[in-house]
Scaffold this motif. Structure first.
Motif, PDB file in Angstrom:
ATOM      1  N   TYR A 107       0.841  -1.198   0.000  1.00 35.19           N
ATOM      2  CA  TYR A 107       0.000   0.000   0.000  1.00 35.19           C
ATOM      3  C   TYR A 107       0.877   1.248   0.000  1.00 35.19           C
ATOM      4  O   TYR A 107       1.653   1.457   0.924  1.00 35.19           O
ATOM      5  N   LYS A 108       0.778   2.036  -1.066  1.00 36.17           N
ATOM      6  CA  LYS A 108       1.573   3.260  -1.214  1.00 36.17           C
ATOM      7  C   LYS A 108       3.058   2.995  -0.965  1.00 36.17           C
ATOM      8  O   LYS A 108       3.739   3.723  -0.246  1.00 36.17           O
ATOM      9  N   GLY A 109       3.546   1.906  -1.547  1.00 35.74           N
ATOM     10  CA  GLY A 109       4.955   1.562  -1.463  1.00 35.74           C
ATOM     11  C   GLY A 109       5.394   0.951  -0.150  1.00 35.74           C
ATOM     12  O   GLY A 109       6.585   0.750   0.079  1.00 35.74           O
ATOM     13  N   MET A 110       4.428   0.638   0.731  1.00 30.99           N
ATOM     14  CA  MET A 110       4.752   0.149   2.077  1.00 30.99           C
ATOM     15  C   MET A 110       4.174  -1.238   2.295  1.00 30.99           C
ATOM     16  O   MET A 110       3.008  -1.493   2.004  1.00 30.99           O
ATOM     17  N   ILE A 111       5.012  -2.139   2.824  1.00 31.79           N
ATOM     18  CA  ILE A 111       4.545  -3.448   3.271  1.00 31.79           C
ATOM     19  C   ILE A 111       4.620  -3.463   4.786  1.00 31.79           C
ATOM     20  O   ILE A 111       5.662  -3.150   5.372  1.00 31.79           O
ATOM     21  N   TYR A 112       3.497  -3.792   5.425  1.00 32.99           N
ATOM     22  CA  TYR A 112       3.428  -3.788   6.885  1.00 32.99           C
ATOM     23  C   TYR A 112       3.694  -5.197   7.407  1.00 32.99           C
ATOM     24  O   TYR A 112       2.831  -6.068   7.306  1.00 32.99           O
ATOM     25  N   GLY A 113       4.884  -5.415   7.936  1.00 37.68           N
ATOM     26  CA  GLY A 113       5.271  -6.732   8.418  1.00 37.68           C
ATOM     27  C   GLY A 113       4.886  -6.994   9.854  1.00 37.68           C
ATOM     28  O   GLY A 113       5.665  -7.557  10.616  1.00 37.68           O
ATOM     29  N   LEU A 114       3.692  -6.547  10.250  1.00 39.14           N
ATOM     30  CA  LEU A 114       3.208  -6.745  11.612  1.00 39.14           C
ATOM     31  C   LEU A 114       1.784  -7.269  11.558  1.00 39.14           C
ATOM     32  O   LEU A 114       1.068  -7.071  10.574  1.00 39.14           O
ATOM     33  N   VAL A 115       1.343  -7.924  12.638  1.00 37.91           N
ATOM     34  CA  VAL A 115       0.013  -8.525  12.630  1.00 37.91           C
ATOM     35  C   VAL A 115      -1.097  -7.475  12.775  1.00 37.91           C
ATOM     36  O   VAL A 115      -2.168  -7.598  12.161  1.00 37.91           O
ATOM     37  N   ALA A 116      -0.880  -6.408  13.552  1.00 42.05           N
ATOM     38  CA  ALA A 116      -1.932  -5.421  13.798  1.00 42.05           C
ATOM     39  C   ALA A 116      -2.425  -4.744  12.512  1.00 42.05           C
ATOM     40  O   ALA A 116      -3.639  -4.634  12.305  1.00 42.05           O
ATOM     41  N   PRO A 117      -1.534  -4.275  11.620  1.00 38.25           N
ATOM     42  CA  PRO A 117      -2.033  -3.720  10.358  1.00 38.25           C
ATOM     43  C   PRO A 117      -2.802  -4.751   9.531  1.00 38.25           C
ATOM     44  O   PRO A 117      -3.736  -4.390   8.814  1.00 38.25           O
ATOM     45  N   GLY A 118      -2.408  -6.021   9.637  1.00 38.86           N
ATOM     46  CA  GLY A 118      -3.125  -7.085   8.930  1.00 38.86           C
ATOM     47  C   GLY A 118      -4.559  -7.201   9.406  1.00 38.86           C
ATOM     48  O   GLY A 118      -5.491  -7.376   8.609  1.00 38.86           O
ATOM     49  N   TYR A 119      -4.771  -7.109  10.721  1.00 41.40           N
ATOM     50  CA  TYR A 119      -6.130  -7.135  11.278  1.00 41.40           C
ATOM     51  C   TYR A 119      -6.933  -5.932  10.778  1.00 41.40           C
ATOM     52  O   TYR A 119      -8.118  -6.050  10.453  1.00 41.40           O
ATOM     53  N   GLU A 120      -6.292  -4.764  10.748  1.00 46.18           N
ATOM     54  CA  GLU A 120      -6.970  -3.561  10.271  1.00 46.18           C
ATOM     55  C   GLU A 120      -7.370  -3.715   8.801  1.00 46.18           C
ATOM     56  O   GLU A 120      -8.476  -3.338   8.395  1.00 46.18           O
ATOM     57  N   MET A 121      -6.473  -4.276   7.989  1.00 49.57           N
ATOM     58  CA  MET A 121      -6.779  -4.515   6.576  1.00 49.57           C
ATOM     59  C   MET A 121      -7.949  -5.485   6.428  1.00 49.57           C
ATOM     60  O   MET A 121      -8.849  -5.278   5.597  1.00 49.57           O
ATOM     61  N   ALA A 122      -7.946  -6.543   7.239  1.00 50.52           N
ATOM     62  CA  ALA A 122      -9.024  -7.526   7.187  1.00 50.52           C
ATOM     63  C   ALA A 122     -10.362  -6.875   7.519  1.00 50.52           C
ATOM     64  O   ALA A 122     -11.390  -7.157   6.888  1.00 50.52           O
ATOM     65  N   ASP A 123     -10.364  -5.981   8.490  1.00 54.77           N
ATOM     66  CA  ASP A 123     -11.588  -5.284   8.891  1.00 54.77           C
ATOM     67  C   ASP A 123     -12.103  -4.394   7.762  1.00 54.77           C
ATOM     68  O   ASP A 123     -13.309  -4.305   7.528  1.00 54.77           O
ATOM     69  N   VAL A 124     -11.185  -3.728   7.046  1.00 50.66           N
ATOM     70  CA  VAL A 124     -11.572  -2.873   5.926  1.00 50.66           C
ATOM     71  C   VAL A 124     -12.253  -3.700   4.838  1.00 50.66           C
ATOM     72  O   VAL A 124     -13.328  -3.348   4.338  1.00 50.66           O
ATOM     73  N   VAL A 125     -11.627  -4.817   4.460  1.00 49.36           N
ATOM     74  CA  VAL A 125     -12.190  -5.666   3.403  1.00 49.36           C
ATOM     75  C   VAL A 125     -13.537  -6.242   3.834  1.00 49.36           C
ATOM     76  O   VAL A 125     -14.516  -6.204   3.075  1.00 49.36           O
ATOM     77  N   ALA A 126     -13.615  -6.762   5.058  1.00 46.18           N
ATOM     78  CA  ALA A 126     -14.860  -7.360   5.549  1.00 46.18           C
ATOM     79  C   ALA A 126     -15.987  -6.333   5.591  1.00 46.18           C
ATOM     80  O   ALA A 126     -17.130  -6.624   5.204  1.00 46.18           O
ATOM     81  N   THR A 127     -15.672  -5.115   6.058  1.00 47.02           N
ATOM     82  CA  THR A 127     -16.681  -4.055   6.144  1.00 47.02           C
ATOM     83  C   THR A 127     -17.248  -3.724   4.768  1.00 47.02           C
ATOM     84  O   THR A 127     -18.467  -3.611   4.587  1.00 47.02           O
ATOM     85  N   ASN A 128     -16.364  -3.579   3.792  1.00 48.73           N
ATOM     86  CA  ASN A 128     -16.810  -3.233   2.439  1.00 48.73           C
ATOM     87  C   ASN A 128     -17.562  -4.376   1.771  1.00 48.73           C
ATOM     88  O   ASN A 128     -18.556  -4.147   1.065  1.00 48.73           O
ATOM     89  N   LEU A 129     -17.135  -5.613   1.988  1.00 48.45           N
ATOM     90  CA  LEU A 129     -17.849  -6.759   1.412  1.00 48.45           C
ATOM     91  C   LEU A 129     -19.249  -6.889   2.007  1.00 48.45           C
ATOM     92  O   LEU A 129     -20.173  -7.370   1.349  1.00 48.45           O
ATOM     93  N   ALA A 130     -19.401  -6.436   3.248  1.00 49.10           N
ATOM     94  CA  ALA A 130     -20.699  -6.531   3.928  1.00 49.10           C
ATOM     95  C   ALA A 130     -21.595  -5.318   3.641  1.00 49.10           C
ATOM     96  O   ALA A 130     -22.661  -5.173   4.235  1.00 49.10           O
TER      97      ALA A 130
END
Length: 212
Positions: A107-130
């Protein structure tokens, strides 16, 4: 990398940190690529791409992460030149029906190698799919750690600069203390900063920055 903690602290802070570590008799090599590990039954040395060699009897590898984007490339999805599946604010790839999250997403040239940003990304996708609306706008990578007894911290945007930004710097090379804070030109908003050698104010500064 050309300096220590390149993604967290600036050149001046990195120089202070390097001096403090070298005062502990550590030898630091930057801008090095390992070309060969020497030795047969056991390790005896390391050779670098510039043909220099150091003698060692133990090697510790901190490998970090590498995005697994092979499947995306086979599917023709856009990937970054250093790896990672390119995504937008809703984590869509170049194919609007395919999403990517976690350590493979770029995302914008950045890879987040931590679990917390992954959870945030999952929430974004789930929210939009719903049927909801939510965007990923990056993740606060503020950090505070003790590096061999030395306080190192950064928060907000530690590197921000420009006409609308004022930067205040305190540097004590004798004590090995470096502090930088970035504020808006009107003096009303704390935007980010760096603390090395003394980080007692970190929590207060971090909350001030987060709460705008």
């Amino acid at each position: 990398a050309p300096r220590l903690m390149q993604r967290q602290i600036d050149d001046a802070g990195s120089g202070i940190l390097r001096n403090k570590l070298e005062a502990l008799s550590l030898k630091i090599h930057t801008s090095k690529n390992t070309s060969e590990i020497l030795g047969d039954e056991s390790i005896t040395g390391m050779k670098f791409s510039d043909d220099t060699i150091i003698d060692v009897d133990m090697l510790v590898i901190s490998a970090g992460i590498k995005p697994r984007d092979e499947l995306a490339k086979l599917c023709g999805l856009e990937t970054g030149h250093r790896g990672g599946i390119v995504v937008n604010e809703t984590l869509q790839t170049s194919d609007p029906f395919i999403f990517a999250i976690g350590e493979c997403a770029l995302y914008k040239g950045m890879i987040y190698g931590l679990v917390a940003p992954g959870y945030e990304m999952a929430d974004v996708v789930a929210t939009n799919l719903a049927g909801g609306q939510k965007e990923f706008t990056g993740y606060d990578m503020s950090t505070k750690l003790k590096l061999i007894g030395i306080d190192v911290a950064s928060f907000g945007d530690p590197f921000i600069s420009g006409e609308e930004i004022r930067t205040l710097v305190f540097e004590d090379t004798m004590k090995g203390i470096y502090k930088r804070i970035n504020i808006s030109s009107d003096g009303k908003s704390l935007l980010g900063g760096i603390l090395i050698g003394e980080a007692e104010q970190y929590n207060m500064l971090l909350q001030t920055c987060k709460n705008k």
